[in-house]
Motif scaffolding. Structure first.
Motif, PDB file in Angstrom:
ATOM      1  N   ARG A 422     -11.104   1.058  17.856  1.00 55.76           N
ATOM      2  CA  ARG A 422     -11.576   1.807  19.026  1.00 55.76           C
ATOM      3  C   ARG A 422     -12.827   1.158  19.606  1.00 55.76           C
ATOM      4  NH1 ARG A 422     -14.061   7.900  19.470  1.00 55.76           N
ATOM      5  NH2 ARG A 422     -14.120   7.937  21.742  1.00 55.76           N
ATOM      6  N   VAL A 423     -13.723   0.706  18.742  1.00 61.39           N
ATOM      7  CA  VAL A 423     -14.931   0.024  19.221  1.00 61.39           C
ATOM      8  C   VAL A 423     -14.560  -1.248  19.966  1.00 61.39           C
ATOM      9  CG1 VAL A 423     -17.043  -1.149  18.517  1.00 61.39           C
ATOM     10  CG2 VAL A 423     -16.359   0.967  17.372  1.00 61.39           C
ATOM     11  N   LEU A 424     -13.637  -2.037  19.397  1.00 63.83           N
ATOM     12  CA  LEU A 424     -13.249  -3.297  20.020  1.00 63.83           C
ATOM     13  C   LEU A 424     -12.570  -3.068  21.364  1.00 63.83           C
ATOM     14  CD1 LEU A 424     -11.853  -5.183  16.877  1.00 63.83           C
ATOM     15  CD2 LEU A 424     -14.106  -5.399  17.936  1.00 63.83           C
ATOM     16  N   ARG A 425     -11.816  -1.981  21.473  1.00 64.12           N
ATOM     17  CA  ARG A 425     -11.147  -1.670  22.735  1.00 64.12           C
ATOM     18  C   ARG A 425     -12.122  -1.122  23.770  1.00 64.12           C
ATOM     19  NH1 ARG A 425      -5.743   1.632  20.755  1.00 64.12           N
ATOM     20  NH2 ARG A 425      -4.203   0.076  21.382  1.00 64.12           N
ATOM     21  N   ASP A 426     -13.234  -0.536  23.305  1.00 64.08           N
ATOM     22  CA  ASP A 426     -14.122   0.199  24.203  1.00 64.08           C
ATOM     23  C   ASP A 426     -14.921  -0.706  25.125  1.00 64.08           C
ATOM     24  OD1 ASP A 426     -15.286   2.870  24.903  1.00 64.08           O
ATOM     25  OD2 ASP A 426     -17.132   1.890  24.251  1.00 64.08           O
ATOM     26  N   GLY A 427     -15.176  -1.932  24.697  1.00 61.18           N
ATOM     27  CA  GLY A 427     -15.984  -2.780  25.554  1.00 61.18           C
ATOM     28  C   GLY A 427     -15.971  -4.222  25.106  1.00 61.18           C
ATOM     29  N   PRO A 428     -16.623  -5.088  25.870  1.00 62.48           N
ATOM     30  CA  PRO A 428     -16.663  -6.507  25.530  1.00 62.48           C
ATOM     31  C   PRO A 428     -17.415  -6.742  24.228  1.00 62.48           C
ATOM     32  CG  PRO A 428     -18.213  -6.027  27.283  1.00 62.48           C
ATOM     33  CD  PRO A 428     -17.421  -4.785  27.066  1.00 62.48           C
ATOM     34  N   GLY A 429     -17.078  -7.811  23.565  1.00 67.32           N
ATOM     35  CA  GLY A 429     -17.697  -8.141  22.293  1.00 67.32           C
ATOM     36  C   GLY A 429     -16.721  -8.920  21.442  1.00 67.32           C
ATOM     37  N   SER A 430     -16.820  -8.769  20.139  1.00 69.28           N
ATOM     38  CA  SER A 430     -15.926  -9.478  19.230  1.00 69.28           C
ATOM     39  C   SER A 430     -14.490  -9.029  19.448  1.00 69.28           C
ATOM     40  CB  SER A 430     -16.334  -9.216  17.781  1.00 69.28           C
ATOM     41  OG  SER A 430     -17.650  -9.659  17.538  1.00 69.28           O
ATOM     42  N   ARG A 431     -13.575  -9.958  19.246  1.00 70.67           N
ATOM     43  CA  ARG A 431     -12.155  -9.610  19.342  1.00 70.67           C
ATOM     44  C   ARG A 431     -11.578  -9.257  17.984  1.00 70.67           C
ATOM     45  NH1 ARG A 431      -8.631 -13.726  22.369  1.00 70.67           N
ATOM     46  NH2 ARG A 431      -9.630 -15.243  20.989  1.00 70.67           N
ATOM     47  N   ALA A 432     -12.270  -9.619  16.908  1.00 70.79           N
ATOM     48  CA  ALA A 432     -11.848  -9.253  15.560  1.00 70.79           C
ATOM     49  C   ALA A 432     -13.094  -8.884  14.776  1.00 70.79           C
ATOM     50  CB  ALA A 432     -11.115 -10.409  14.891  1.00 70.79           C
ATOM     51  N   ALA A 433     -13.039  -7.781  14.030  1.00 70.70           N
ATOM     52  CA  ALA A 433     -14.230  -7.323  13.319  1.00 70.70           C
ATOM     53  C   ALA A 433     -13.849  -6.383  12.196  1.00 70.70           C
ATOM     54  CB  ALA A 433     -15.197  -6.630  14.288  1.00 70.70           C
ATOM     55  N   ARG A 434     -14.784  -6.158  11.293  1.00 70.24           N
ATOM     56  CA  ARG A 434     -14.677  -5.138  10.249  1.00 70.24           C
ATOM     57  C   ARG A 434     -15.783  -4.111  10.485  1.00 70.24           C
ATOM     58  NH1 ARG A 434     -17.578  -7.736   5.060  1.00 70.24           N
ATOM     59  NH2 ARG A 434     -18.903  -9.260   6.132  1.00 70.24           N
TER      60      ARG A 434
END
Length: 537
Positions: A422-434
């Protein structure tokens, strides 16, 4: 046409011989069953299914080949494949025993060979291969269909989808020209030929009606010396693909009738393949979903997926936009998600054996082995590598859940992965994360949910600034946000809001006056930042 059983050494050589494989040593038992494909790894000891075909990647000379054959003694291996030309020495003969040694043609890659072998062997995770037939041929067996059509036309044949990807091909491909060999090896019509065919209107004519299309080899350029005759494959108004035969001579009435009948037969098999793929996709989605939920059937689902008793991790992934940036209809969105899921599954099957991937709702989930102290970091690297490979053609984001040792842990890993996604979808930034990398952003999103659920509206200083901006177009909220984001650096904040620094200072003074804010107070600054985040800033 091959009459050997589907998963047999004879079938492999019938369909891949001459084009990809040659027998360098040994006597071929056409009826000998093949149990699977194993890639030789000198630093690992893989599991060997009965009657396996071993791919000797990196075996460069006769000494290494003899050593590999001696190592495989007693493993009940059916055949070993090494790169051609194969130097069959007396030492190799003695070490081989009854193992057949095959040579892989120059120009072919090990990835291509492994994919073709697995396609031919048709290893089914969910049951035995159906004996149902269509037109007298095993249902969905496109290679058998291609060989049958080739026998009727007396010419090598390929069956392709609408994207000019080769779904199956017949034997005797060596009788065609170099361009056909390039197409088979790449499992795709080379782009330069596809472009010419498009410019000539061949695909337009092919998909417009059910008449065969003849393509003069001269028009296609270098590497093409044999005439092509093609016909579209359709089910009703839907175009499924095409059949391509490499044969010279006039398009007689007999050849036309044969191609039209063949197109109808291929359509039936393609529909059967699609139906079977849909069934397997649904079954795999049910198993993955059941395992992720952690309920009563989770243990059995993991066992059927081959992941029981292992430490596993969960990936949650989703495409972020249409490849061309356009709006998509619901049906197209589903197709985009399925393509993204299939691409992820293909990638993980190569770099992370044992992974189970399925589209559940609008999210692609993967459950995959995750052993070792750095497993979570490694899975982030796997996800980043996939996203780099697909690039702008298939943009997406992938969230990595923590490793899980039991059923409850898998459900928890799924929940964490969804929060990260949800965080990754919410805005620009990393495309893969933990979660470690996005924990603060995740907490802010949850706090925003709480505010919305309670119906709380901004009050106090922020409410006064919002009201002032609405009445006077004063940009005070944007000014406060920029000043906080840039740690009070007026020059950087003014540049970010595209105004002169004197104008920015004036607006900042109005923020203090209208809002009644003491921006020298740390608690006031923190409260303002938090409220702005709740607004979605």
């Amino acid at each position: 046409m091959s009459t050997a059983p589907r998963s047999s050494l004879g079938r492999v050589l019938d369909d891949l011989g001459l084009t990809l494989l040659e027998v360098a040593h040994g006597t071929t038992d056409a009826a000998r069953d093949i149990g699977g494909v194993v890639i030789h790894d000198p630093v690992d000891d893989p599991l060997f299914p009965q009657h396996a075909i071993v791919l000797g990647v990196g075996v460069a000379d006769s000494e290494q080949l003899a050593a590999l054959l001696r190592e495989l003694a007693g493993r009940d291996v059916a055949a070993v494949v090494v790169r051609s030309p194969v130097d069959v020495t007396e030492e190799v003969r003695e070490a081989a025993g009854d193992v057949v040694v095959l040579g892989l043609a120059r120009g072919a890659t090990w990835t291509q060979l492994a994919a073709l072998l697995r396609s031919l062997l048709a290893e089914d995770d969910f049951g035995e291969i159906s004996v149902e037939t269509l037109g007298g041929l095993p249902s969905g067996d496109l290679f058998a269909v291609a060989n049958a059509i080739a026998a009727l036309l007396d010419a090598p044949v390929t069956i392709e989808d609408r994207s000019t990807r080769v779904l199956a091909f017949s034997g005797r491909q060596d009788e065609a020209d170099p361009s056909r060999a390039e197409t088979i090896l790449g499992r795709q019509v080379p782009e330069r030929y596809a472009r010419v065919l498009t410019e000539l209107g061949v695909f337009r004519d092919l998909y417009r009606d059910d008449r065969p299309v003849v393509v003069d080899p001269v028009t296609l350029g270098e590497g093409v010396t044999t005439q092509r005759v093609a016909i579209g494959v359709r089910a009703g108004d839907e175009v499924l693909g095409s059949i391509w035969a490499a044969m010279d001579g006039p398009l007689t009435a007999e050849r036309t009738a044969t191609l039209r009948d063949a197109a109808k037969l291929v359509a039936l098999h393609l529909l059967r393949v699609r139906a079977g793929a849909d069934v397997q996709r649904r079954l795999r989605a049910e198993l993955v979903s059941t395992a992720l939920e952690g309920g009563a059937g989770a243990r059995e689902a993991l066992a059927r997926l081959g992941l029981a008793g292992q430490s596993v991790g969960v990936l949650a992934a989703a495409p972020t936009a249409a490849p061309d940036g356009s709006q998509r209809a619901d049906q197209q969105l589903l197709a985009d998600r399925e393509r993204f899921t299939d691409a992820l599954a293909a990638h993980l099957s190569a770099v992370q054996p044992g992974a189970a991937v399925a589209l559940v709702g609008d999210t692609a989930f993967a459950i995959l082995p995750a052993a070792g102290p750095d497993a979570e970091v490694r899975l982030v690297g796997v996800a980043e590598n996939f996203l780099e490979r697909v690039g702008a053609r298939m943009p997406g984001v992938i969230a990595v859940g923590p490793p899980a040792e039991d059923i409850a842990g898998i459900a928890q890993s799924r929940a964490v992965a969804l929060r990260v996604l949800r965080v990754l979808r919410d805005g620009p930034g990393s495309r893969a994360a933990r979660m470690t990398e996005v924990q603060t952003a995740s907490l802010l999103l949850e706090l925003r949910d709480l505010v919305l659920a309670r119906g709380d509206a901004p009050d106090g200083a922020l409410a006064r600034l919002i009201d002032y901006d609405r009445r006077n177009d004063g940009h005070l909220v944007d000014t406060l946000r920029a000043w906080l984001d840039h740690f009070g650096d007026v020059g950087a904040a003014a540049a970010a809001t595209y105004v002169h620094h004197n104008t920015f200072r004036y607006r900042l003074r109005r923020v203090r006056e209208v809002g009644g804010l003491d921006l020298s107070d740390a608690e006031t600054r923190f409260a303002a930042m938090l409220q702005l985040r709740m607004l979605g800033g």
